[in-house]
Structures are given as C-alpha cells and as structure tokens.
Design a protein around this motif. Structure first.
Motif, PDB file in Angstrom:
ATOM      1  N   GLU A 164     -89.505  10.835 -23.215  1.00 28.14           N
ATOM      2  CA  GLU A 164     -89.466  10.742 -21.758  1.00 28.14           C
ATOM      3  C   GLU A 164     -88.361  11.587 -21.129  1.00 28.14           C
ATOM      4  O   GLU A 164     -88.373  11.829 -19.923  1.00 28.14           O
ATOM      5  CB  GLU A 164     -89.317   9.275 -21.328  1.00 28.14           C
ATOM      6  N   GLU A 223    -104.241   9.205 -20.333  1.00 27.55           N
ATOM      7  CA  GLU A 223    -105.116   8.556 -19.352  1.00 27.55           C
ATOM      8  C   GLU A 223    -106.568   9.019 -19.481  1.00 27.55           C
ATOM      9  O   GLU A 223    -107.498   8.236 -19.254  1.00 27.55           O
ATOM     10  CB  GLU A 223    -104.608   8.847 -17.934  1.00 27.55           C
ATOM     11  N   THR A 268     -98.691  11.645 -20.473  1.00 31.89           N
ATOM     12  CA  THR A 268     -99.276  10.470 -19.810  1.00 31.89           C
ATOM     13  C   THR A 268    -100.626  10.832 -19.191  1.00 31.89           C
ATOM     14  O   THR A 268    -101.579  10.050 -19.251  1.00 31.89           O
ATOM     15  CB  THR A 268     -98.331   9.899 -18.736  1.00 31.89           C
ATOM     16  N   SER A 279     -94.825  13.677 -18.207  1.00 27.64           N
ATOM     17  CA  SER A 279     -96.086  13.444 -17.496  1.00 27.64           C
ATOM     18  C   SER A 279     -97.255  14.190 -18.129  1.00 27.64           C
ATOM     19  O   SER A 279     -98.415  13.803 -17.952  1.00 27.64           O
ATOM     20  CB  SER A 279     -95.946  13.846 -16.024  1.00 27.64           C
ATOM     21  N   THR A 303     -93.996   6.676 -26.855  1.00 28.63           N
ATOM     22  CA  THR A 303     -92.930   7.207 -26.012  1.00 28.63           C
ATOM     23  C   THR A 303     -91.588   7.044 -26.706  1.00 28.63           C
ATOM     24  O   THR A 303     -91.266   5.947 -27.177  1.00 28.63           O
ATOM     25  CB  THR A 303     -92.888   6.464 -24.663  1.00 28.63           C
TER      26      THR A 303
END
Length: 279
Positions: free
Chosen positions: A232, A247, A243, A240, A256
């Motif tokens: 992160e 998704e 992520t 991002s 993470t």
C-alpha cells in the motif's frame, strides 16, 4: 545533484520531442517511444553472476533476439517467472528457493535488453508475446510476474486465454499504460502532439492504442484463479492499480502488504505464493 541532472535531462528530451513534433508528429512519436522503451539498467551485475550462471538454459531466438532462459529442475508442476523493468531473473532468487522446497519445475527468462538477453528495448506487448513463446516451449501450469512482468503476464493471458496456464500471480503490476504515459509526459513536459504521435506509433507497430492496455479491463474476462500482491506504500506503482484489478477479476485474491515497497521481497509473502499454487 544527481536528481537535478536527471530532471534537467528529462526536460531536455521533452523539449527535443516538442521541437521534432513541430515538423513531424510521427517522428516525435517514434523517438518518444524509443526513449520510453529503453532500459537504463537491468543487465547482470558481478554480484549476480554466480547465482545465474549455474542455471543457464536454452537461448531461443524470438523475434530475432536471443533470450536467455534459466532452469531449476523439479518433479512438480512447471512455473514460469517474468521479472520487471530494469531487473533480471536474479530478482527471483528468494522465491525460487521456496519453490524448490516444494519441488516445482522452475523456468525463468531475461526480457530483451535485460540480464543476459539480447536487445536494447522492451515494451509490454512484445514481452507478453515472448512469454507466450516460452509457454509454448515449456507448458507451465503457473505464471508469476513482478511489476512490468506482472502487466505482461496479465496482457498475455488476455491475448492467449487458452494456454496451459491455470493460475496467475501478479506482484506490484501497473494497471493502465495510459497512466504510465501520463507520468512520462509530465516528467518530460512534452506536448499533446508528441503524445498523439506516440499513440499512433504504438497502434501502427503493435496494433494497440495506449488506452487499450488496461489490466482491470482485461480481468473482466478472466476465470482462472489469480493472486494479486501489492504494497500500500508502493511509490513506483500505486496500490490502486491492484485494487482495481482485483475488483474486476472475479476469481482473484488480493494480498496487501505495508512497508515492503515495490520489490515485495519477503519470505512470508513467498510462502503465500507457494501455498496459492499448491491449493
């Protein structure tokens, strides 16, 4: 001082591309892509030689370039490893140790312009194509890619969904080529005419537009299991990126980390990868 020199050099390239675009958008795009695709490091260092030379394998000719492969034999399933930008197969040494403990058959290769492979440039489209040649040669069941190697791994699976690959691992992979180009444009401060020339050059030579290369978009069609790993606090590739990928990839897991940075070198993490492959 080094940062000042680097910044000044970047701006001088941008000014050169802008002046070139005044006369020829196409030539400006070609030159800007050439710089973007040229690694400044990643060749084998003296401290890396002993580890790599013990495991030198075939040097297949792919797209007129001899690519150096490596082999750590094992009785288990075959794993293919793809390193990142300005790196080489040495970056996998700690993961290879864990894979060997579980008796995997391990194949890796140096990308063009990196390690012991020929070439002076690299881009994600050709990296994915070259990976497919290795997949055809060795029929790996699993593929693992770090950074640009992760982007190439995902692009490869999108282009060749029916290959032997059954599980995919992506570590710190960028999400969008457009984001990389945006950073490149801001760093060099070249104008939109240069960017337009870049986009046309990529389309004419690689049959893709800049906006076509998108891991979240690719992942919408994926059904095979994936393991996504990202720190992160990564300062190279934003968290991002993973992520968004997670998704859209229905059959994926996201791990993470905090404090491992972009390199993601940790024994515990590599054990998680091995467990995922064995699950």
């Amino acid at each position: 001082m080094q940062k000042i020199i680097y910044r000044a050099l970047a701006l001088s390239y941008g000014a050169y591309f802008n002046s070139t675009a005044f006369f020829s958008e196409k030539e400006a795009g070609r030159k800007a892509f050439g710089l973007f695709s040229t690694p400044r490091k990643g060749r084998v260092l003296p401290t890396q030689e002993a580890f790599l030379q013990k495991h030198l394998a075939q040097r297949p000719i792919i797209n007129e370039l001899a690519l150096q492969t490596y082999h750590w034999p094992g009785p288990g399933e075959t794993v293919l490893l793809l390193h990142g930008w300005e790196s080489n197969t040495f970056r996998w040494r700690n993961l290879i140790e864990k894979l060997q403990e579980r008796e995997f058959n391990i194949i890796a290769f140096d990308a063009p312009g990196h390690g012991y492979s020929e070439g002076t440039s690299l881009n994600v489209v050709t990296y994915a194509e070259q990976a497919q040649h290795l997949i055809d040669m060795y029929s790996p069941k699993y593929i693992i890619g770090h950074s640009m190697g992760g982007l190439a791994t995902i692009h490869n699976h999108y282009q060749y969904p029916n290959s032997s690959i059954e599980k995919i691992v992506a570590l710190g992979a960028p999400a969008e080529l457009s984001e990389l180009m945006d950073h490149y444009q801001k760093l060099l401060r070249f104008n939109n005419k240069v960017l337009k020339g870049l986009d046309k050059h990529i389309l004419e030579n690689f049959n893709h537009r800049i906006t076509d290369i998108s891991t979240p978009t690719f992942a919408k069609s994926f059904s095979k299991p994936g393991l996504i790993i990202h720190d992160e606090l990564d300062t190279i590739t934003p968290f991002s990126a993973s992520t968004r990928l997670h998704e859209n990839w229905k059959n994926s897991q996201l791990i993470t980390t905090t404090g491992l940075g972009h390199s993601l070198q940790q024994e515990e993490l590599y054990l998680c990868i091995v467990d995922f492959l064995n699950s």
